[in-house]
Motif scaffolding. Structure first.
Motif, mmCIF file in Angstrom:
data_model
loop_
_atom_site.group_PDB
_atom_site.id
_atom_site.type_symbol
_atom_site.label_atom_id
_atom_site.label_comp_id
_atom_site.label_asym_id
_atom_site.label_seq_id
_atom_site.Cartn_x
_atom_site.Cartn_y
_atom_site.Cartn_z
ATOM 1 N N PHE A 1 9.049 46.421 49.935
ATOM 2 C CA PHE A 1 9.298 47.307 51.086
ATOM 3 C C PHE A 1 9.186 46.641 52.454
ATOM 4 N N ARG A 2 8.755 45.390 52.507
ATOM 5 C CA ARG A 2 8.459 44.819 53.827
ATOM 6 C C ARG A 2 9.694 44.693 54.707
ATOM 7 N N SER A 3 10.866 44.536 54.091
ATOM 8 C CA SER A 3 12.077 44.388 54.907
ATOM 9 C C SER A 3 12.387 45.675 55.679
ATOM 10 N N PHE A 4 11.728 46.765 55.317
ATOM 11 C CA PHE A 4 11.942 48.009 56.065
ATOM 12 C C PHE A 4 11.005 48.106 57.268
ATOM 13 N N GLY A 5 10.245 47.053 57.490
ATOM 14 C CA GLY A 5 9.432 46.989 58.702
ATOM 15 C C GLY A 5 8.096 47.680 58.581
ATOM 16 N N ILE A 6 7.345 47.332 57.541
ATOM 17 C CA ILE A 6 6.009 47.908 57.390
ATOM 18 C C ILE A 6 4.966 46.797 57.474
ATOM 19 N N SER A 7 3.728 47.163 57.752
ATOM 20 C CA SER A 7 2.651 46.169 57.708
ATOM 21 C C SER A 7 1.867 46.333 56.410
ATOM 22 N N MET A 8 1.251 45.245 55.989
ATOM 23 C CA MET A 8 0.368 45.288 54.823
ATOM 24 C C MET A 8 -0.802 46.239 55.093
ATOM 25 N N ALA A 9 -1.293 46.204 56.335
ATOM 26 C CA ALA A 9 -2.431 47.053 56.698
ATOM 27 C C ALA A 9 -2.102 48.533 56.482
ATOM 28 N N ASP A 10 -0.915 48.944 56.917
ATOM 29 C CA ASP A 10 -0.501 50.339 56.714
ATOM 30 C C ASP A 10 -0.298 50.645 55.231
ATOM 31 N N LEU A 11 0.286 49.686 54.508
ATOM 32 C CA LEU A 11 0.550 49.907 53.084
ATOM 33 C C LEU A 11 -0.765 50.162 52.340
ATOM 34 N N ILE A 12 -1.795 49.395 52.668
ATOM 35 C CA ILE A 12 -3.093 49.542 52.000
ATOM 36 C C ILE A 12 -3.703 50.907 52.311
ATOM 37 N N GLY B 1 1.176 52.146 61.929
ATOM 38 C CA GLY B 1 1.335 51.399 63.175
ATOM 39 C C GLY B 1 0.332 50.260 63.311
ATOM 40 N N ARG B 2 -0.459 50.023 62.245
ATOM 41 C CA ARG B 2 -1.429 48.924 62.298
ATOM 42 C C ARG B 2 -0.727 47.578 62.284
ATOM 43 N N GLU B 3 -1.312 46.617 62.972
ATOM 44 C CA GLU B 3 -0.784 45.258 62.942
ATOM 45 C C GLU B 3 -1.539 44.439 61.914
ATOM 46 N N ASP B 4 -0.820 43.588 61.215
ATOM 47 C CA ASP B 4 -1.487 42.711 60.254
ATOM 48 C C ASP B 4 -2.225 41.576 60.960
ATOM 49 N N GLY B 5 -3.284 41.133 60.304
ATOM 50 C CA GLY B 5 -4.017 39.958 60.755
ATOM 51 C C GLY B 5 -4.750 39.421 59.555
ATOM 52 N N ASN B 6 -4.975 38.127 59.504
ATOM 53 C CA ASN B 6 -5.692 37.644 58.334
ATOM 54 C C ASN B 6 -6.896 36.778 58.610
ATOM 55 N N PRO B 7 -7.604 36.982 59.730
ATOM 56 C CA PRO B 7 -8.840 36.213 59.898
ATOM 57 C C PRO B 7 -9.868 36.633 58.855
ATOM 58 N N LEU B 8 -10.605 35.663 58.371
ATOM 59 C CA LEU B 8 -11.640 35.937 57.372
ATOM 60 C C LEU B 8 -12.813 36.648 58.041
ATOM 61 N N PRO B 9 -13.186 37.849 57.563
ATOM 62 C CA PRO B 9 -14.343 38.516 58.183
ATOM 63 C C PRO B 9 -15.642 37.812 57.804
ATOM 64 N N PRO B 10 -16.682 37.960 58.639
ATOM 65 C CA PRO B 10 -17.989 37.421 58.255
ATOM 66 C C PRO B 10 -18.433 38.042 56.926
ATOM 67 N N GLU B 11 -19.306 37.350 56.231
ATOM 68 C CA GLU B 11 -19.858 37.899 54.988
ATOM 69 C C GLU B 11 -20.867 38.998 55.324
ATOM 70 N N GLY B 12 -21.158 39.816 54.340
ATOM 71 C CA GLY B 12 -22.267 40.751 54.466
ATOM 72 C C GLY B 12 -21.922 42.076 55.122
ATOM 73 N N THR C 1 -11.876 55.824 55.792
ATOM 74 C CA THR C 1 -11.748 55.298 57.127
ATOM 75 C C THR C 1 -11.223 53.904 57.136
ATOM 76 N N SER C 2 -10.676 53.572 58.241
ATOM 77 C CA SER C 2 -10.224 52.220 58.385
ATOM 78 C C SER C 2 -10.159 51.913 59.854
ATOM 79 N N VAL C 3 -10.626 50.753 60.184
ATOM 80 C CA VAL C 3 -10.395 50.308 61.542
ATOM 81 C C VAL C 3 -8.972 49.816 61.545
ATOM 82 N N CYS C 4 -8.190 50.329 62.427
ATOM 83 C CA CYS C 4 -6.777 49.990 62.343
ATOM 84 C C CYS C 4 -6.235 49.601 63.696
ATOM 85 N N LEU C 5 -5.068 49.072 63.652
ATOM 86 C CA LEU C 5 -4.385 48.718 64.885
ATOM 87 C C LEU C 5 -3.180 49.625 65.003
#
Ligand code: HEM
Ligand SMILES: *[C@@H]1O[C@H](CO)[C@@H](O)[C@H](O)[C@H]1NC(C)=O
Ligand SMILES: *[C@@H]1O[C@H](CO)[C@@H](O)[C@H](O)[C@H]1NC(C)=O
Ligand SMILES: *[C@@H]1O[C@H](CO)[C@@H](O)[C@H](O)[C@H]1NC(C)=O
Length: 338
Positions: free
Chosen positions: A174-185, A207-218, A331-335
């Motif tokens: 579905f990505r070619s239709f202009g979706i983000s992974m964040a929204d899909l999840i 409308g969330r933007e994807d990003g892939n920085p590794l979050p801190p542990e814990g 909940t989700s922190v989203c963009l």
């Protein structure tokens, strides 16, 4: 203007009409059980301090988070859904999502229950979103749990391998239709919740933007942590203690694999095919039904002085559980573009 906030999903044009939720009777129930802790009404991210400077979507999400607007809604399905590849569909934000939701719904449905992919999708949405706290300027519901291989491989995400693989396959399709992974999840989590028998229909925003920085542990809760520890962990994500109790009720449909591998598949209540309150009753009850596996963290929340009142109020009262403003439940922190 991009924004980080804890929340769910949008397709405002898809979702409307909100039947909710602080009914007089439910409030009376809450008072009778004298719940001390109250739902959080904190804003976060770019919503903070901008009451007069938001789009309609930003204003509506603020209203949901502060308890002025409902987080659940009625189904407003298309009477005639345009073909996915049609120009009409391309011109309508919600059209492609209706197709995606329909695909996910099929994978999440079994004859009298929801599937293990659905259970996984609910937890995937939680783990993508919750790897964040108010001190971090990035992260949350950014898709990183699937996009970042190192995050995906973390021990706390081990059980999420099948839903991660499925979500990757949906993204490829579905990505070619202009979706983000964040929204899909997050759309997957909301779809899974309403697919499980009894699950609420959560208004969904995209409308969330994807990003892939590794979050801190814990940042994700341990099944062996005591109530105080997990209350503090969630407080740092803007959830109150009673929000945590409401959220963890998602274990009404859960099964464990890795807490005790010898009992792989053991559910957290005796009706794990149904979104009901048995999880609260059985976790707090004097004896756990045979076959049910109670996490120490859940037992601690059921018994802690800060959360036991809320826990007891939800036990046996779906109405009361639902009345504690669902906005933060999945909940989700989203963009979002607000
Ligand atoms: C104190 C907070 C929480 C703790 C300690 C916790 C811990 C866990 C653990 C250990 C598992 C089993 C993983 C495995 O071994 O397979 C699990 C499963 C699950 N959790 Fe939580 N959880 C918490 C809160 C939440 C929240 C807030 C949600 C959703 C909003 C959630 C949704 C789920 C779901 C749906 C499953 C079942 C996954 C499946 O059956 O594949 N949990 N949780
Ligand atoms: C609205 O908020 C944005 C981002 O904080 C800011 O750049 C802009 O100047 C604000 N506009 C008004 C009219 O306050
Ligand atoms: C948020 O997480 C970071 C990284 O683990 C930690 O250093 C910080 O203290 C946390 N903030 C809060 C408010 O708990
Ligand atoms: C519940 O908490 C009380 C103290 O508040 C403690 O004495 C008791 O052992 C706890 N019970 C369980 C099952 O953890």
């Amino acid at each position: 203007m991009m924004l980080s906030l804890p929340f769910v999903f949008l397709c405002t044009t898809c979702a409307s009409a909100y039947a909710h939720a602080f009914t007089g009777q439910a409030l009376a129930d809450l008072k009778r059980h004298s719940i001390l802790s109250t739902p959080s009404s904190k804003l976060l991210g770019d919503l903070v301090g901008r009451p007069d400077n938001l789009t309609a979507v930003g204003t509506e999400i603020s209203a949901i988070l502060t308890g002025k607007s409902a987080a659940t809604g009625d189904d407003t399905a298309y009477t005639a859904l345009p073909d996915l590849d049609s120009p009409t569909c391309a011109a309508d934000t919600c059209c492609k999502w209706a197709h995606i939701v329909s695909t996910m719904h099929s994978a999440f449905t079994s004859p009298s229950s929801c599937t293990s992919l659905a259970r996984g999708a609910i937890r995937l949405g939680f783990h993508d979103a919750a790897a964040w706290n108010v001190s971090l300027p990035y992260g949350g519901a950014d898709g990183s749990i699937v996009l970042n291989a190192e995050e995906n491989d973390r021990p706390e995400n081990r059980a999420l391998k099948p839903i991660s693989a499925q979500t990757r396959a949906w993204f490829a399709r579905f990505r070619s239709f202009g979706i983000s992974m964040a929204d899909l999840i997050q759309m997957g989590a909301a779809t899974a919740v309403v697919t499980c028998p009894g699950g609420p229909r959560i208004r969904s925003f995209v409308g969330r933007e994807d990003g892939n920085p590794l979050p801190p542990e814990g940042l994700l809760p341990s099944a062996f942590a005591d109530a105080e520890t997990n209350i503090a962990l969630f407080e740092a994500k803007t959830f109150s203690a009673s929000d945590l109790v409401a959220l963890v009720g998602a274990h009404t449909v859960s099964q464990q694999v890795f807490v005790d591998p010898a009992r792989a598949g053991a559910p957290q209540d005796s009706s794990d095919s149904v979104w009901d309150t048995k999880f609260y009753e059985e976790t707090a009850g004097p004896s756990t039904p045979p076959g049910v596996f109670t996490f120490p963290s859940d037992a601690s929340l059921a018994n802690s002085s800060e959360t036991s009142g809320t826990w007891r109020a939800f036990a046996g009262s779906l109405r009361t559980w639902n009345a504690v403003r669902p906005p933060r439940e999945i909940t989700s922190v989203c963009l979002l573009d607000v």
